[in-house]
Design an enzyme around this catalytic site. Structure first.
Site, PDB file in Angstrom:
ATOM      1  N   ASP A  60      17.138  48.731  37.380  1.00 37.85           N
ATOM      2  CA  ASP A  60      15.695  48.791  37.682  1.00 37.85           C
ATOM      3  C   ASP A  60      15.080  50.177  37.580  1.00 37.85           C
ATOM      4  O   ASP A  60      13.891  50.299  37.364  1.00 37.85           O
ATOM      5  CB  ASP A  60      15.381  48.337  39.136  1.00 37.85           C
ATOM      6  CG  ASP A  60      15.337  46.837  39.269  1.00 37.85           C
ATOM      7  OD1 ASP A  60      15.529  46.165  38.258  1.00 37.85           O
ATOM      8  OD2 ASP A  60      15.109  46.365  40.393  1.00 37.85           O
TER       9      ASP A  60
ATOM     10  N   CYS B 203       7.040  23.868  26.344  1.00 35.67           N
ATOM     11  CA  CYS B 203       6.959  23.823  27.815  1.00 35.67           C
ATOM     12  C   CYS B 203       5.913  24.823  28.346  1.00 35.67           C
ATOM     13  O   CYS B 203       5.763  25.929  27.809  1.00 35.67           O
ATOM     14  CB  CYS B 203       8.332  24.165  28.396  1.00 35.67           C
ATOM     15  SG  CYS B 203       8.355  24.270  30.189  1.00 35.67           S
TER      16      CYS B 203
HETATM   17  S1  SF4 Z   1       9.852  30.010  31.195  1.00 41.51           S
HETATM   18 FE1  SF4 Z   1      10.749  28.021  31.714  1.00 41.51          FE
HETATM   19  S2  SF4 Z   1       9.040  26.923  32.676  1.00 41.51           S
HETATM   20 FE2  SF4 Z   1       8.146  28.634  31.545  1.00 41.51          FE
HETATM   21  S3  SF4 Z   1       7.659  27.813  29.528  1.00 41.51           S
HETATM   22 FE3  SF4 Z   1       9.691  28.710  29.377  1.00 41.51          FE
HETATM   23  S4  SF4 Z   1      11.069  26.983  29.732  1.00 41.51           S
HETATM   24 FE4  SF4 Z   1       9.068  26.367  30.510  1.00 41.51          FE
END
Ligand code: SF4
Ligand code: SF4
Length: 358
Positions: free
Chosen positions: A147, A204
């Site tokens: 970090d 997604c």
């Molecule tokens: S980070 Fe996870 S929840 Fe967000 S778009 Fe990508 S796969 Fe989907």
């Protein structure tokens, strides 16, 4: 003594990382990736909020984190190691007790993760230093960071094949999910780089939809000023009112955009016992935190990342979480807090009283 070089050395480094307890390791080239081009824009747009350390500049006024060549011109490779910190406890999205708050999963651990990860990085460093021919040992430069380094770790993690950068801006591994601490070793050694991890977010958008404060302003773009992690940990004094309702019961950090990620649905549990939670960290009682005397705060959070928000910040956040709880039993405690000597605590308590009464 064993001596290794070339591709054997790369294999050796990865196996040393595994022996040190890392779940994933890879090599990124020490060049500036395209993702870093957006970093100055992100800073200029004020997206880093009060996190001034991200804006560290060199003597020419250029942002250090935007270019590895600027801060470590000697570096030829970046070894990126990742360790899973997930423990067998529910996700924040699975619990909803109105008397309890939420501390982010990464901050539960018994030992501060900076120490736990750095100790392992040092083992990896020592292991490969030992197998180098003497001339190379003499000329070797390495720096290990958790970090604190002047680089954007997740960009190098992507190019080291550790994981892709998700739309929630976290590093995600297909096998391990995103509950990962990253550690990097910058080295003057020329190691063959791995291939970057392909993006598997696809269509997604769960994290974007689930974020209660709309902090993921576009896929892969986080506005820290809106993020509950920033607001509860880094933001000093009062939290802007527009975000308080969205904070829900979060009192240190936020895991929602990782909890809802399909890649975390079957995330494995860590083997590292130091990441097991300290007593009281999982779903803590809000009243316990709000009333915690200074001495108990020091004792409970000794060596814990939670210290970063300080006791006043934690009590401020607990006051807001009580206001969001719809639990009128908190009113007497909030009334006491409304006269607190810390103005942010007092003002947050007054806001919560009004909210609970309405
Ligand atoms: S980070 Fe996870 S929840 Fe967000 S778009 Fe990508 S796969 Fe989907
Ligand atoms: S940590 Fe929480 S507030 Fe921040 S982007 Fe993720 S879901 Fe939103």
């Amino acid at each position: 003594m064993m001596r290794v070089s070339g591709t054997d050395l790369k294999t050796f480094v990865k196996s040393a990382a595994e022996q040190a307890g890392f779940d994933l390791a890879g090599i990124a080239p020490a060049r500036d990736a395209q993702e870093l081009e957006y970093f100055p824009e992100w800073i200029a747009a004020g997206r880093a909020g009060d996190m001034k350390y991200l804006e560290a500049r060199d003597e020419k006024g250029d942002l250090k984190r935007a270019s590895l060549a600027r801060v470590a011109p000697w570096a030829r490779s970046v070894i990126v190691c990742a360790i899973n910190y997930n423990t067998a406890h529910p996700y924040s999205t699975e619990l909803n007790d109105p008397e309890r708050g939420w501390i982010s999963r990464y901050a539960w651990s018994r030992e501060d993760y900076h120490d736990a990860v750095l100790r392992r990085l040092k083992k990896v460093e020592a292991a490969f230093r030992e197998v180098l021919p003497e001339v190379q040992q003499a000329n070797l430069t390495t720096r290990s960071y958790v970090d604190t380094g002047p680089i954007v770790e997740r960009v190098f993690a992507k190019y080291a094949g550790v994981g892709w950068i998700g739309k929630n801006t976290c590093i995600i591994s297909q096998k391990k999910g995103s509950w990962l601490f990253l550690g990097v070793i910058l080295t003057s050694l020329e190691l063959a780089p791995d291939l970057p991890t392909p993006d598997r977010c696809g269509t997604c958008t769960r994290c974007i939809e689930a974020c209660p404060t709309n902090a993921i302003v576009a896929p892969y773009q986080l506005d820290s000023n809106r993020c509950i992690s920033y607001l509860t940990i880094e933001k000093r004094a009062s939290i802007p009112e527009e975000f308080r309702a969205g904070m829900g019961r979060h009192i240190f950090g936020c895991d929602i955009c990782q909890d809802v990620c399909p890649w975390n649905r079957k995330a494995p549990v860590t083997n590292a016992i130091e990441f097991e939670p300290r007593p009281g960290m999982v779903n803590p009682a809000l009243a316990w935190l709000a009333e915690m005397p200074a001495e108990d705060f020091r004792e409970t959070f000794r060596g814990s990342p939670v210290r970063r928000t300080k006791r006043a910040g934690l009590r401020r956040n607990a006051a807001i979480a009580m206001g969001n709880s719809a639990n009128a039993e908190f009113l007497p405690l909030l009334q006491t807090m409304a006269d607190d000597e810390d103005e942010a605590v007092a003002e947050s308590a007054r806001w919560s009283i009004t909210r609970l009464r309405s």
